[in-house]
Design a protein around this motif. Structure first.
Motif, PDB file in Angstrom:
ATOM      1  N   ARG A   1      -8.969  -7.700   2.170  1.00 42.61           N
ATOM      2  CA  ARG A   1      -9.482  -7.002   3.477  1.00 42.61           C
ATOM      3  C   ARG A   1      -8.903  -5.667   3.887  1.00 42.61           C
ATOM      4  O   ARG A   1      -9.538  -4.556   4.383  1.00 42.61           O
ATOM      5  CB  ARG A   1      -9.160  -8.157   4.649  1.00 42.61           C
ATOM      6  CG  ARG A   1      -9.825  -7.559   5.999  1.00 42.61           C
ATOM      7  CD  ARG A   1      -9.620  -8.429   6.922  1.00 42.61           C
ATOM      8  NE  ARG A   1      -8.267  -8.942   7.500  1.00 42.61           N
ATOM      9  CZ  ARG A   1      -7.552 -10.060   6.864  1.00 42.61           C
ATOM     10  NH1 ARG A   1      -8.186 -10.898   6.463  1.00 42.61           N
ATOM     11  NH2 ARG A   1      -6.323 -10.331   7.163  1.00 42.61           N
ATOM     12  N   GLU A   2      -7.502  -5.425   3.934  1.00 35.80           N
ATOM     13  CA  GLU A   2      -6.718  -4.325   4.119  1.00 35.80           C
ATOM     14  C   GLU A   2      -6.893  -3.255   2.803  1.00 35.80           C
ATOM     15  O   GLU A   2      -7.040  -2.074   3.198  1.00 35.80           O
ATOM     16  CB  GLU A   2      -5.367  -4.673   4.304  1.00 35.80           C
ATOM     17  CG  GLU A   2      -4.968  -5.732   5.568  1.00 35.80           C
ATOM     18  CD  GLU A   2      -5.380  -5.244   6.867  1.00 35.80           C
ATOM     19  OE1 GLU A   2      -5.241  -3.964   7.104  1.00 35.80           O
ATOM     20  OE2 GLU A   2      -6.067  -5.802   7.727  1.00 35.80           O
ATOM     21  N   MET A   3      -6.958  -3.556   1.810  1.00 32.89           N
ATOM     22  CA  MET A   3      -7.256  -2.680   0.672  1.00 32.89           C
ATOM     23  C   MET A   3      -8.759  -2.181   0.452  1.00 32.89           C
ATOM     24  O   MET A   3      -8.721  -1.288  -0.166  1.00 32.89           O
ATOM     25  CB  MET A   3      -6.308  -3.399  -0.555  1.00 32.89           C
ATOM     26  CG  MET A   3      -4.971  -3.532  -0.265  1.00 32.89           C
ATOM     27  SD  MET A   3      -3.806  -2.220   0.141  1.00 32.89           S
ATOM     28  CE  MET A   3      -3.586  -1.397  -1.735  1.00 32.89           C
ATOM     29  N   GLY A   4      -9.412  -2.958   0.539  1.00 42.43           N
ATOM     30  CA  GLY A   4     -10.710  -2.901   0.350  1.00 42.43           C
ATOM     31  C   GLY A   4     -11.213  -3.043  -1.084  1.00 42.43           C
ATOM     32  O   GLY A   4     -12.233  -2.675  -1.593  1.00 42.43           O
ATOM     33  N   PHE A   5     -10.497  -3.589  -1.807  1.00 40.95           N
ATOM     34  CA  PHE A   5     -10.698  -3.902  -3.217  1.00 40.95           C
ATOM     35  C   PHE A   5      -9.834  -5.163  -3.722  1.00 40.95           C
ATOM     36  O   PHE A   5      -8.832  -5.744  -2.789  1.00 40.95           O
ATOM     37  CB  PHE A   5     -10.319  -3.045  -4.244  1.00 40.95           C
ATOM     38  CG  PHE A   5      -8.876  -2.266  -4.321  1.00 40.95           C
ATOM     39  CD1 PHE A   5      -8.117  -2.781  -5.205  1.00 40.95           C
ATOM     40  CD2 PHE A   5      -8.647  -1.313  -3.322  1.00 40.95           C
ATOM     41  CE1 PHE A   5      -6.722  -2.330  -5.032  1.00 40.95           C
ATOM     42  CE2 PHE A   5      -7.351  -0.781  -3.524  1.00 40.95           C
ATOM     43  CZ  PHE A   5      -6.354  -1.407  -4.397  1.00 40.95           C
ATOM     44  N   ASP A   6     -10.118  -5.914  -4.786  1.00 41.06           N
ATOM     45  CA  ASP A   6      -9.324  -6.869  -5.283  1.00 41.06           C
ATOM     46  C   ASP A   6      -8.658  -6.701  -6.662  1.00 41.06           C
ATOM     47  O   ASP A   6      -8.636  -5.596  -7.053  1.00 41.06           O
ATOM     48  CB  ASP A   6     -10.237  -8.130  -5.362  1.00 41.06           C
ATOM     49  CG  ASP A   6      -9.617  -9.407  -5.494  1.00 41.06           C
ATOM     50  OD1 ASP A   6      -8.269  -9.367  -5.261  1.00 41.06           O
ATOM     51  OD2 ASP A   6     -10.258 -10.518  -5.481  1.00 41.06           O
ATOM     52  N   CYS A   7      -7.958  -7.704  -7.111  1.00 43.05           N
ATOM     53  CA  CYS A   7      -7.168  -7.318  -8.355  1.00 43.05           C
ATOM     54  C   CYS A   7      -8.138  -7.335  -9.559  1.00 43.05           C
ATOM     55  O   CYS A   7      -9.127  -7.831  -9.402  1.00 43.05           O
ATOM     56  CB  CYS A   7      -6.014  -8.588  -8.451  1.00 43.05           C
ATOM     57  SG  CYS A   7      -6.750 -10.265  -8.882  1.00 43.05           S
ATOM     58  N   ASP A   8      -7.406  -6.597 -10.683  1.00 45.46           N
ATOM     59  CA  ASP A   8      -8.702  -6.800 -11.882  1.00 45.46           C
ATOM     60  C   ASP A   8      -8.382  -8.235 -12.731  1.00 45.46           C
ATOM     61  O   ASP A   8      -9.383  -8.532 -12.808  1.00 45.46           O
ATOM     62  CB  ASP A   8      -7.887  -5.628 -12.745  1.00 45.46           C
ATOM     63  CG  ASP A   8      -8.223  -4.255 -12.290  1.00 45.46           C
ATOM     64  OD1 ASP A   8      -8.933  -3.649 -13.133  1.00 45.46           O
ATOM     65  OD2 ASP A   8      -7.743  -4.027 -11.317  1.00 45.46           O
TER      66      ASP A   8
ATOM     67  N   ARG B   1       0.722  -1.072  -0.004  1.00 42.74           N
ATOM     68  CA  ARG B   1      -0.046   0.008   0.093  1.00 42.74           C
ATOM     69  C   ARG B   1       0.896   1.339   0.139  1.00 42.74           C
ATOM     70  O   ARG B   1       0.503   2.322  -0.821  1.00 42.74           O
ATOM     71  CB  ARG B   1      -0.966  -0.017   1.059  1.00 42.74           C
ATOM     72  CG  ARG B   1      -1.764   1.080   1.258  1.00 42.74           C
ATOM     73  CD  ARG B   1      -2.426   1.488   2.595  1.00 42.74           C
ATOM     74  NE  ARG B   1      -3.317   0.493   3.014  1.00 42.74           N
ATOM     75  CZ  ARG B   1      -3.295  -0.210   4.151  1.00 42.74           C
ATOM     76  NH1 ARG B   1      -2.192  -0.302   4.720  1.00 42.74           N
ATOM     77  NH2 ARG B   1      -4.208  -1.281   4.216  1.00 42.74           N
ATOM     78  N   ASN B   2       1.758   1.320   0.862  1.00 42.07           N
ATOM     79  CA  ASN B   2       2.767   2.463   0.835  1.00 42.07           C
ATOM     80  C   ASN B   2       3.470   2.736  -0.306  1.00 42.07           C
ATOM     81  O   ASN B   2       3.765   3.881  -1.010  1.00 42.07           O
ATOM     82  CB  ASN B   2       3.679   2.271   2.128  1.00 42.07           C
ATOM     83  CG  ASN B   2       3.332   2.356   3.400  1.00 42.07           C
ATOM     84  OD1 ASN B   2       1.836   2.786   3.705  1.00 42.07           O
ATOM     85  ND2 ASN B   2       3.764   1.880   4.411  1.00 42.07           N
ATOM     86  N   ALA B   3       3.948   1.604  -1.016  1.00 42.83           N
ATOM     87  CA  ALA B   3       4.732   1.610  -2.279  1.00 42.83           C
ATOM     88  C   ALA B   3       3.722   2.272  -3.429  1.00 42.83           C
ATOM     89  O   ALA B   3       4.285   2.909  -4.273  1.00 42.83           O
ATOM     90  CB  ALA B   3       5.262   0.389  -2.594  1.00 42.83           C
ATOM     91  N   MET B   4       2.405   1.871  -3.559  1.00 42.89           N
ATOM     92  CA  MET B   4       1.494   2.337  -4.411  1.00 42.89           C
ATOM     93  C   MET B   4       1.232   3.710  -4.271  1.00 42.89           C
ATOM     94  O   MET B   4       1.224   4.388  -5.338  1.00 42.89           O
ATOM     95  CB  MET B   4       0.143   1.447  -4.227  1.00 42.89           C
ATOM     96  CG  MET B   4       0.398   0.005  -4.738  1.00 42.89           C
ATOM     97  SD  MET B   4      -1.003  -1.069  -4.359  1.00 42.89           S
ATOM     98  CE  MET B   4      -2.164  -0.431  -5.500  1.00 42.89           C
ATOM     99  N   LYS B   5       1.015   4.158  -3.119  1.00 41.14           N
ATOM    100  CA  LYS B   5       0.897   5.460  -2.716  1.00 41.14           C
ATOM    101  C   LYS B   5       2.109   6.416  -3.182  1.00 41.14           C
ATOM    102  O   LYS B   5       1.822   7.473  -3.590  1.00 41.14           O
ATOM    103  CB  LYS B   5       0.449   5.683  -1.335  1.00 41.14           C
ATOM    104  CG  LYS B   5       0.181   7.013  -0.785  1.00 41.14           C
ATOM    105  CD  LYS B   5      -0.364   7.123   0.641  1.00 41.14           C
ATOM    106  CE  LYS B   5      -0.608   8.643   1.016  1.00 41.14           C
ATOM    107  NZ  LYS B   5      -1.187   8.709   2.723  1.00 41.14           N
ATOM    108  N   GLU B   6       3.307   5.746  -2.698  1.00 38.64           N
ATOM    109  CA  GLU B   6       4.351   6.715  -2.952  1.00 38.64           C
ATOM    110  C   GLU B   6       4.694   6.986  -4.404  1.00 38.64           C
ATOM    111  O   GLU B   6       4.954   7.934  -4.759  1.00 38.64           O
ATOM    112  CB  GLU B   6       5.652   6.222  -2.466  1.00 38.64           C
ATOM    113  CG  GLU B   6       6.887   6.676  -2.658  1.00 38.64           C
ATOM    114  CD  GLU B   6       8.231   5.871  -2.364  1.00 38.64           C
ATOM    115  OE1 GLU B   6       9.216   6.325  -2.533  1.00 38.64           O
ATOM    116  OE2 GLU B   6       7.961   4.840  -1.633  1.00 38.64           O
ATOM    117  N   SER B   7       4.135   5.950  -5.358  1.00 38.44           N
ATOM    118  CA  SER B   7       4.530   5.873  -6.817  1.00 38.44           C
ATOM    119  C   SER B   7       3.667   7.127  -7.363  1.00 38.44           C
ATOM    120  O   SER B   7       4.010   7.649  -8.484  1.00 38.44           O
ATOM    121  CB  SER B   7       4.164   4.425  -7.449  1.00 38.44           C
ATOM    122  OG  SER B   7       2.849   4.437  -7.528  1.00 38.44           O
TER     123      SER B   7
END
Length: 436
Positions: free
Chosen positions: A182-189, A154-160
């Protein structure tokens, strides 16, 4: 502008005029587009000709699209903006070629490549309190909680600051999968699964000579066993939900990528449509600062206001934006029938569409006796401010509320971005507009 580029841009205009005649011979149009793409491929190494060849192919493709042919284009419905990032889980056994293919996807499609393992190792080496705690857990033989790994992702995605991600080697097991959702609130495409026989992967791992201590026969086979027992259930879970895109990976890297890139062309086309939408939004809002970031300084254009002349550069458009600044714009562009053609291996995108321009309220127009009513409803004409008209505004002709329709084509070229996460951006290189 070079002589070659000028001629090619003029040919794009001629191609438009020829569109009805081309529609009589579908096979001719399709074969011509194919030949034009071949020209682009042949000049990839010659920078001074690359843009010109792309323009030539774009002109032919645009004529084919306007004629209603099916010469390699894709019709795209305007998609609703996503509230969550695009995430693709990349799975495959050790040695399946995940890293090689991810590098190509990053290069061509601008995805950010994140490796859960690399992030965890960097976290351990960071020397922070949390990093030391994770290091101690591993030293004691304890399993690192999935929430820790998901937090790092999550941190790496936000930083990018990006929106499209390849997450390599994750989720490794069902616990990882559930924790991410659960933590992200969404799933992969979707899950990109490189399916490769163990004997082929074993041979690759033993022969890659990268100095890795785990590339010995005993360790390799243990890794295979862990993958089958822990990760394959994740693949099966997503397969039952129709989210697995399986690529046979026991072929050469080029052949594997040929099958892989097809899955990502949709994102490239969507990004070209998004760039088009941003340009139109900038025009509707009379926002020159936003517009100039989306177009190449040497952009060429054909449009009715230029009276048949090829416009070079953005000075003319800047002038029209200044005129629009006289009043608060009250217009909206509605796009229909958008179609995208990728040329030159995806380095060039041709976007064609019909555009309806809705003007609410009166629009002050430059006094121009020769202008036809259809031309007076062009994108650059502003709506009046709510305050009383100034002397300057009184000098313009006032037109009633209008609805104008245009057939437009934009030719974009993909330009690389610098920085830690790289990626690309589309720049509009040529624009053509005619009355619909």
């Amino acid at each position: 502008m070079s002589f070659v580029r000028r001629v090619v841009a003029q040919n794009l205009n001629r191609a438009y005029r020829c569109a009805p005649r081309w529609s009589r011979t579908l096979t001719t149009a399709a074969s011509t587009v194919a030949k034009s793409e071949a020209v682009v491929e042949q000049v990839q190494g010659k920078q001074q000709w690359k843009a010109a060849a792309s323009f030539a192919a774009a002109g032919i493709a645009a004529a084919s699209i306007q004629a209603g042919t099916s010469a390699g284009h894709t019709e795209c419905a305007p998609s609703e903006s996503k509230s969550t990032p695009t995430v693709v889980f990349v799975l495959g056994g050790p040695g399946a070629g995940k890293g090689t293919q991810c590098a190509r996807i990053v290069e061509d499609y601008g995805f950010v490549h994140l490796s859960a393992g690399d992030l965890l190792r960097a976290h351990i080496k960071s020397g922070t309190k949390d990093g030391n705690m994770v290091a101690e857990m591993i030293k004691q033989g304890q399993i690192v909680p999935s929430e820790v790994t998901v937090g790092l992702l999550r941190n790496a995605m936000k930083e990018s600051g990006k929106e499209h991600f390849l997450i390599d080697g994750f989720p490794r097991n069902e616990e990882n999968r559930a924790a991410f959702e659960r933590e992200m609130g969404f799933d992969c495409d979707f899950v990109l699964f490189f399916d490769c026989p163990e004997d082929v992967m074993e041979k690759r791992l033993l022969g890659r000579n990268e100095g890795r201590t785990d590339d010995n026969i005993e360790t390799i086979r243990k890794r295979f066993k862990v993958f089958v027992e822990s990760s394959m259930p994740v693949v099966q879970y997503y397969e039952s939900r129709g989210k697995v895109r399986r690529v046979i990976a026991d072929r050469s890297p080029e052949d594997v990528y040929g099958s892989t890139k097809i899955l990502f062309d949709t994102y490239l086309k969507e990004s070209a449509l998004a760039a088009t939408r941003k340009i139109l939004d900038s025009i509707d809002a009379a926002n020159w600062d936003s517009y100039k970031l989306l177009v190449d300084p040497g952009m060429t254009a054909y449009e009715p206001e230029a009276h048949g002349q090829l416009l070079e550069g953005t000075e003319f458009h800047q002038h029209m934006f200044k005129l629009a600044k006289k009043g608060a714009p009250s217009r909206q562009s509605v796009v229909s029938k958008p179609q995208v053609t990728l040329l030159g291996g995806g380095s060039t995108a041709v976007v064609t569409y019909n555009r309806l321009v809705l003007h609410s309220g009166e629009c002050p127009l430059p006094t121009r006796a020769s202008a036809r009513p259809q031309q007076q409803a062009g994108w650059w004409h502003p709506a009046p401010p709510p305050a009383p008209a100034s002397e300057e505004q009184k000098s313009v002709t006032v037109a009633p509320p209008t609805v104008a329709s245009f057939a437009e084509t934009r030719v974009f070229e993909k330009q690389k971005l610098t920085g830690k996460y790289g990626g690309y951006e589309w720049k509009c290189m040529h624009f053509h507009r005619s009355d619909a």
